[in-house]
Each structure stands twice: as C-alpha cells, then as structure tokens.
Design a protein around this motif. Structure first.
Motif, PDB file in Angstrom:
ATOM      1  N   UNK A 103     -17.826  16.973 109.003  1.00 46.45           N
ATOM      2  CA  UNK A 103     -17.677  18.321 109.517  1.00 46.45           C
ATOM      3  C   UNK A 103     -16.417  19.009 109.063  1.00 46.45           C
ATOM      4  N   UNK A 104     -15.504  18.269 108.451  1.00 48.85           N
ATOM      5  CA  UNK A 104     -14.248  18.860 107.996  1.00 48.85           C
ATOM      6  C   UNK A 104     -14.516  19.818 106.836  1.00 48.85           C
ATOM      7  N   UNK A 105     -13.804  20.907 106.830  1.00 50.86           N
ATOM      8  CA  UNK A 105     -13.891  21.843 105.710  1.00 50.86           C
ATOM      9  C   UNK A 105     -12.534  22.083 105.068  1.00 50.86           C
ATOM     10  N   UNK A 106     -11.485  21.453 105.602  1.00 46.12           N
ATOM     11  CA  UNK A 106     -10.145  21.604 105.036  1.00 46.12           C
ATOM     12  C   UNK A 106      -9.419  20.271 104.872  1.00 46.12           C
ATOM     13  N   UNK A 107      -9.690  19.333 105.730  1.00 49.35           N
ATOM     14  CA  UNK A 107      -8.921  18.094 105.744  1.00 49.35           C
ATOM     15  C   UNK A 107      -9.511  17.067 104.790  1.00 49.35           C
ATOM     16  N   UNK A 108      -8.704  16.645 103.832  1.00 51.12           N
ATOM     17  CA  UNK A 108      -9.173  15.706 102.827  1.00 51.12           C
ATOM     18  C   UNK A 108      -8.010  14.828 102.402  1.00 51.12           C
ATOM     19  N   UNK A 109      -8.345  13.720 101.734  1.00 56.58           N
ATOM     20  CA  UNK A 109      -7.308  12.794 101.292  1.00 56.58           C
ATOM     21  C   UNK A 109      -7.198  12.711  99.775  1.00 56.58           C
ATOM     22  N   UNK A 110      -8.294  12.853  99.065  1.00 59.35           N
ATOM     23  CA  UNK A 110      -8.270  12.697  97.611  1.00 59.35           C
ATOM     24  C   UNK A 110      -9.082  13.806  96.967  1.00 59.35           C
ATOM     25  N   UNK A 111      -8.610  14.217  95.776  1.00 56.18           N
ATOM     26  CA  UNK A 111      -9.300  15.212  94.958  1.00 56.18           C
ATOM     27  C   UNK A 111      -9.659  14.649  93.608  1.00 56.18           C
ATOM     28  N   UNK A 112     -10.696  15.235  92.983  1.00 54.15           N
ATOM     29  CA  UNK A 112     -10.952  14.992  91.576  1.00 54.15           C
ATOM     30  C   UNK A 112     -10.230  16.035  90.742  1.00 54.15           C
ATOM     31  N   UNK A 113     -10.470  16.007  89.419  1.00 52.58           N
ATOM     32  CA  UNK A 113      -9.775  16.937  88.517  1.00 52.58           C
ATOM     33  C   UNK A 113     -10.527  18.248  88.340  1.00 52.58           C
TER      34      UNK A 113
END
Length: 121
Positions: A103-113
C-alpha cells in the motif's frame, strides 16, 4: 541488500504496448512488496503500481488503472509492468523499487537505475 535492474523500455506510438521487467537480486525479494514509479522531465517522481509479496494483491495510481498491470514471478526474482493503451503523458523514466509495506506509495528501500519509455502521438 537488494539490486534492481529494469529493462523493456523503448519508443512506441500512442495506443501501443510495452512490458517492463525488473530483475532483482537479494534474499528479501520473495517477501517484499514491489512497486513501479516513473519520473517525467521537470516533474516529481510518482507512484505507478505496487504488488504484495505473494502477487495476490495489487494497487495502482488512478492515472494508469485499467491500462497497466503489475505482476511478479518469485521463481525468477522478477516483477513486471505490462503497459497497454499508452499515452504521450506516460512518457517518463520508469523505476522499480522495494516498498516498505503493501500500500505504500512513497516509502521504499531500494531503487533500480530506470528504463526510458517514450510515447509519441
């Protein structure tokens, strides 16, 4: 630690389709909620879609509901974004991310490029 690599972007005419893939490495993928975001030039990054760790629950931004479908294959450590009926306003760099909770739309821990999607009219 999780590493994410997106692919599948490209150029397409309005009304066309693309399928994005996000290959993940790391032990937490199979229990992680995953999400797709996008960022258009001059705009803030925005949430697009999310999926729970089982793949049984999904959620979408209003702007893509009915056109985009998020899915995952935990055996392949991959999450997908099927994009149909593309519009010029869908043009952006698309990123996948490990979300902190369903349900999160802002909280994250890792991104791709990121992978570029360009839709021409």
């Amino acid at each position: 630690q999780v590493q994410l690599v997106e692919s599948g972007g490209g150029s397409v005419q309005a009304g066309g389709s693309l399928r994005l893939s996000c290959a993940a490495s790391g032990r937490t993928f199979n229990t992680a909620t995953m999400g797709w975001f996008r960022q258009a030039p001059g705009k803030e990054r925005e949430f697009v879609a999310g999926i729970n760790w089982r793949g049984s629950r999904t959620y979408y931004a209003d702007s893509v509901k009915g056109r985009f479908t998020i899915s995952r294959d935990n055996a392949k450590n991959t999450v997908y974004l099927q994009m149909n009926s593309l519009k010029p306003e869908d043009t952006a760099v698309y990123y996948c991310a490990v979300m902190r909770y369903y349900g999160a739309t802002r909280d994250y821990d890792y991104w791709g490029q990121g992978t570029q999607v360009t839709v021409s009219s």
